[in-house]
Design a protein around this motif. Structure first.
Motif, PDB file in Angstrom:
ATOM      1  N   TYR A  39       0.844  -1.201   0.000  1.00  0.00           N
ATOM      2  CA  TYR A  39       0.000   0.000   0.000  1.00  0.00           C
ATOM      3  C   TYR A  39       0.874   1.243   0.000  1.00  0.00           C
ATOM      4  O   TYR A  39       1.819   1.358   0.800  1.00  0.00           O
ATOM      5  CB  TYR A  39      -0.908   0.019   1.228  1.00  0.00           C
ATOM      6  CG  TYR A  39      -1.821   1.224   1.302  1.00  0.00           C
ATOM      7  CD1 TYR A  39      -2.988   1.289   0.549  1.00  0.00           C
ATOM      8  CD2 TYR A  39      -1.508   2.313   2.113  1.00  0.00           C
ATOM      9  CE1 TYR A  39      -3.815   2.401   0.596  1.00  0.00           C
ATOM     10  CE2 TYR A  39      -2.337   3.433   2.181  1.00  0.00           C
ATOM     11  CZ  TYR A  39      -3.494   3.467   1.419  1.00  0.00           C
ATOM     12  OH  TYR A  39      -4.313   4.573   1.473  1.00  0.00           O
ATOM     13  N   VAL A  40       0.571   2.190  -0.886  1.00  0.00           N
ATOM     14  CA  VAL A  40       1.359   3.414  -1.027  1.00  0.00           C
ATOM     15  C   VAL A  40       0.727   4.543  -0.228  1.00  0.00           C
ATOM     16  O   VAL A  40      -0.413   4.941  -0.479  1.00  0.00           O
ATOM     17  CB  VAL A  40       1.480   3.824  -2.517  1.00  0.00           C
ATOM     18  CG1 VAL A  40       2.274   5.123  -2.641  1.00  0.00           C
ATOM     19  CG2 VAL A  40       2.133   2.712  -3.327  1.00  0.00           C
ATOM     20  N   TRP A  41       1.487   5.063   0.750  1.00  0.00           N
ATOM     21  CA  TRP A  41       1.028   6.178   1.576  1.00  0.00           C
ATOM     22  C   TRP A  41       1.380   7.530   0.958  1.00  0.00           C
ATOM     23  O   TRP A  41       0.638   8.498   1.115  1.00  0.00           O
ATOM     24  CB  TRP A  41       1.669   6.111   2.964  1.00  0.00           C
ATOM     25  CG  TRP A  41       1.285   4.961   3.805  1.00  0.00           C
ATOM     26  CD1 TRP A  41       1.773   3.680   3.741  1.00  0.00           C
ATOM     27  CD2 TRP A  41       0.326   4.966   4.873  1.00  0.00           C
ATOM     28  NE1 TRP A  41       1.179   2.895   4.702  1.00  0.00           N
ATOM     29  CE2 TRP A  41       0.292   3.661   5.411  1.00  0.00           C
ATOM     30  CE3 TRP A  41      -0.489   5.945   5.428  1.00  0.00           C
ATOM     31  CZ2 TRP A  41      -0.525   3.310   6.475  1.00  0.00           C
ATOM     32  CZ3 TRP A  41      -1.307   5.601   6.485  1.00  0.00           C
ATOM     33  CH2 TRP A  41      -1.330   4.299   7.003  1.00  0.00           C
ATOM     34  N   ASP A  42       2.518   7.578   0.306  1.00  0.00           N
ATOM     35  CA  ASP A  42       2.999   8.866  -0.207  1.00  0.00           C
ATOM     36  C   ASP A  42       4.083   8.601  -1.245  1.00  0.00           C
ATOM     37  O   ASP A  42       4.626   7.500  -1.340  1.00  0.00           O
ATOM     38  CB  ASP A  42       3.566   9.712   0.939  1.00  0.00           C
ATOM     39  CG  ASP A  42       3.675  11.188   0.581  1.00  0.00           C
ATOM     40  OD1 ASP A  42       3.096  11.590  -0.448  1.00  0.00           O
ATOM     41  OD2 ASP A  42       4.350  11.931   1.311  1.00  0.00           O
ATOM     42  N   GLY A  43       4.405   9.651  -2.016  1.00  0.00           N
ATOM     43  CA  GLY A  43       5.483   9.557  -2.983  1.00  0.00           C
ATOM     44  C   GLY A  43       5.005   9.284  -4.389  1.00  0.00           C
ATOM     45  O   GLY A  43       3.813   9.319  -4.695  1.00  0.00           O
ATOM     46  N   GLU A  44       5.973   8.987  -5.246  1.00  0.00           N
ATOM     47  CA  GLU A  44       5.678   8.802  -6.667  1.00  0.00           C
ATOM     48  C   GLU A  44       6.644   7.764  -7.226  1.00  0.00           C
ATOM     49  O   GLU A  44       7.862   7.823  -6.963  1.00  0.00           O
ATOM     50  CB  GLU A  44       5.869  10.137  -7.392  1.00  0.00           C
ATOM     51  CG  GLU A  44       5.560  10.120  -8.860  1.00  0.00           C
ATOM     52  CD  GLU A  44       5.780  11.500  -9.467  1.00  0.00           C
ATOM     53  OE1 GLU A  44       4.781  12.151  -9.795  1.00  0.00           O
ATOM     54  OE2 GLU A  44       6.953  11.924  -9.584  1.00  0.00           O
ATOM     55  N   GLY A  45       6.127   6.818  -7.959  1.00  0.00           N
ATOM     56  CA  GLY A  45       6.989   5.785  -8.504  1.00  0.00           C
ATOM     57  C   GLY A  45       6.349   5.042  -9.651  1.00  0.00           C
ATOM     58  O   GLY A  45       5.313   5.448 -10.187  1.00  0.00           O
ATOM     59  N   GLU A  46       6.976   3.930 -10.006  1.00  0.00           N
ATOM     60  CA  GLU A  46       6.496   3.131 -11.122  1.00  0.00           C
ATOM     61  C   GLU A  46       6.698   1.659 -10.800  1.00  0.00           C
ATOM     62  O   GLU A  46       7.747   1.261 -10.295  1.00  0.00           O
ATOM     63  CB  GLU A  46       7.265   3.505 -12.388  1.00  0.00           C
ATOM     64  CG  GLU A  46       6.818   2.771 -13.635  1.00  0.00           C
ATOM     65  CD  GLU A  46       7.631   3.193 -14.855  1.00  0.00           C
ATOM     66  OE1 GLU A  46       8.552   2.439 -15.229  1.00  0.00           O
ATOM     67  OE2 GLU A  46       7.346   4.281 -15.411  1.00  0.00           O
ATOM     68  N   VAL A  47       5.666   0.856 -11.066  1.00  0.00           N
ATOM     69  CA  VAL A  47       5.727  -0.583 -10.875  1.00  0.00           C
ATOM     70  C   VAL A  47       5.405  -1.258 -12.202  1.00  0.00           C
ATOM     71  O   VAL A  47       4.442  -0.877 -12.881  1.00  0.00           O
ATOM     72  CB  VAL A  47       4.736  -1.057  -9.791  1.00  0.00           C
ATOM     73  CG1 VAL A  47       4.613  -2.581  -9.789  1.00  0.00           C
ATOM     74  CG2 VAL A  47       5.167  -0.569  -8.415  1.00  0.00           C
ATOM     75  N   THR A  48       6.224  -2.227 -12.570  1.00  0.00           N
ATOM     76  CA  THR A  48       5.924  -3.073 -13.722  1.00  0.00           C
ATOM     77  C   THR A  48       5.619  -4.461 -13.194  1.00  0.00           C
ATOM     78  O   THR A  48       6.457  -5.088 -12.538  1.00  0.00           O
ATOM     79  CB  THR A  48       7.105  -3.128 -14.707  1.00  0.00           C
ATOM     80  OG1 THR A  48       7.408  -1.802 -15.144  1.00  0.00           O
ATOM     81  CG2 THR A  48       6.751  -3.988 -15.910  1.00  0.00           C
ATOM     82  N   LEU A  49       4.402  -4.930 -13.448  1.00  0.00           N
ATOM     83  CA  LEU A  49       3.951  -6.218 -12.927  1.00  0.00           C
ATOM     84  C   LEU A  49       3.497  -7.090 -14.086  1.00  0.00           C
ATOM     85  O   LEU A  49       2.533  -6.749 -14.793  1.00  0.00           O
ATOM     86  CB  LEU A  49       2.800  -6.000 -11.935  1.00  0.00           C
ATOM     87  CG  LEU A  49       2.128  -7.248 -11.370  1.00  0.00           C
ATOM     88  CD1 LEU A  49       3.141  -8.158 -10.669  1.00  0.00           C
ATOM     89  CD2 LEU A  49       1.010  -6.866 -10.410  1.00  0.00           C
ATOM     90  N   ASN A  50       4.232  -8.174 -14.297  1.00  0.00           N
ATOM     91  CA  ASN A  50       3.920  -9.089 -15.409  1.00  0.00           C
ATOM     92  C   ASN A  50       3.746  -8.326 -16.719  1.00  0.00           C
ATOM     93  O   ASN A  50       2.751  -8.478 -17.438  1.00  0.00           O
ATOM     94  CB  ASN A  50       2.679  -9.916 -15.090  1.00  0.00           C
ATOM     95  CG  ASN A  50       2.878 -10.804 -13.874  1.00  0.00           C
ATOM     96  OD1 ASN A  50       3.978 -11.301 -13.626  1.00  0.00           O
ATOM     97  ND2 ASN A  50       1.819 -10.988 -13.101  1.00  0.00           N
ATOM     98  N   SER A  51       4.698  -7.445 -16.986  1.00  0.00           N
ATOM     99  CA  SER A  51       4.805  -6.644 -18.219  1.00  0.00           C
ATOM    100  C   SER A  51       3.836  -5.465 -18.288  1.00  0.00           C
ATOM    101  O   SER A  51       3.875  -4.695 -19.248  1.00  0.00           O
ATOM    102  CB  SER A  51       4.609  -7.515 -19.481  1.00  0.00           C
ATOM    103  OG  SER A  51       5.575  -8.548 -19.520  1.00  0.00           O
TER     104      SER A  51
END
Length: 265
Positions: free
Chosen positions: A41-53
Motif C-alpha cells: 500500500y502506497v502512503w505517499d510519494g511517486e513511482g512506477e511498478v511493472t507487474l507481469n509486463s
C-alpha cells in the motif's frame, strides 16, 4: 464470501511501513518470481511498478497484491520517495481463488481504513499477547477491503451516483449514532448540500424509505435497546427527546406492534 476467508494465512518476517531509500529499486527475475503473496500500500510519494509486463504509475492510495509466480520491478522518484506498507504472507488452501483477484486497485484514502495497516505493523513489532491472531485478523480485514475494490464488487453507476450514495449513507449513519437528537430535514439537507425537497427524494431513492420514517425507526430501535438494558419507559422517552410518554408509547407500538412496557418486562 471473501476469497481469503477460508484460507489459513501464514505470516513471515517481511513486513513494515517504510520510506524507501533514495536509490531504492527492486526487480524479480524470470528464475526468481514471487514465492508468496505481498500486499503493498502506497502512503505517499511517486513511482512506477511493472507487474507481469504491465506498467503502473503509482502514488498515494495505490495498492498491489503480488502473487506467487509474479514477475515485477519497481522504482521511484528520488525527490518524492515512496512510503509503503508491505506485508508478505502465504495462504494454505486452494490457491486458484486468490489468483483470480486483481493485482492492482486504487483506494480513496478517506474510504480505506489505513489504521488497520498501522495496527498490523504495531502489533507484530510489540509481540503482545495474542499478537499473531490479531495480526492475521487484521490482514483478513485488509484483504477484504482490497477485494471489495475489485470491479466485480464495485457498485454500478456513474461516479456522481456513487458519491450521492456515500453522502446518504453517511447521513443515515449520523442519524443512527444520535437518534435522540431532533434532526430536522432542513439541517440534514444542508449537510448534504441539497435542497430539502431534493434531499428527501434522494434519501428515499437510495435508502428505500422516507427520511421521516428512518428518523422514527432509528429512534424506536434505540428505545428497544435501552428498555432491554433496564431503563423504564419514562426514562427512555426522556432520553430520546419525547416530550410526551403517551406519544412515545403510541409511536413505539405503531412501529413494533408492542407496548414499550411489555418489552421491558
Amino acid at each position: 464470501m471473501s476469497v481469503f476467508s477460508s484460507q489459513a494465512l501464514e505470516l513471515n518476517r517481511y513486513f513494515g511501513k517504510t520510506i524507501c531509500e533514495v536509490n531504492w529499486k527492486w526487480s524479480s527475475r524470470e528464475n526468481d518470481p514471487f514465492q508468496d503473496f505481498d500486499f503493498w500500500y502506497v502512503w505517499d510519494g511517486e513511482g512506477e511498478v511493472t507487474l507481469n509486463s504491465k506498467r503502473y504509475h503509482v502514488s498515494r492510495g495505490d495498492c498491489f497484491l503480488f502473487k506467487p509466480g509474479d514477475l515485477s520491478s519497481a522504482k521511484h522518484n528520488p525527490e518524492r520517495p515512496l512510503t509503503v506498507t508491505y506485508i508478505h504472507f502465504s495462504a494454505e488452501g486452494d490457491h486458484s481463488y486468490p489468483m483470480t483477484l486483481p493485482s492492482f486497485v486504487h483506494f480513496d484514502p478517506a474510504e480505506f481504513h489505513e489504521s488497520y495497516l498501522d495496527r498490523f505493523v504495531q502489533v507484530r513489532h510489540t509481540e503482545a499477547y495474542g499478537h499473531e491472531e490479531e495480526a492475521k485478523s487484521l490482514l483478513k480485514l485488509i484483504l477484504l477491503l482490497f477485494e471489495r475494490q475489485a470491479p466485480d464488487h464495485q457498485p454500478q453507476g456513474d461516479p456522481a451516483s456513487r458519491s450521492m450514495n456515500r453522502v446518504m449513507m453517511d447521513i443515515a449513519a449520523h442519524i443512527r449514532q444520535d437518534p435522540g437528537r431532533q434532526h430536522s430535514i432542513q439541517d440534514l439537507a444542508k449537510e448534504a448540500h441539497l435542497s430539502p425537497r431534493y434531499f428527501s427524494l434522494k434519501f428515499k431513492e437510495i435508502m428505500g424509505q422516507t427520511i421521516e420514517s428512518y428518523l422514527i425507526q432509528s429512534r424506536i430501535e434505540r428505545a428497544s435497546y435501552l428498555l432491554k438494558l433496564g431503563m423504564n419507559v419514562s426514562e427512555v422517552a426522556e432520553a430520546l427527546g419525547y416530550r410526551s410518554i403517551y406519544f412515545f408509547s403510541r409511536q413505539f407500538k405503531k412501529v413494533t406492534g408492542t407496548n414499550p412496557s411489555q418489552l421491558r418486562s
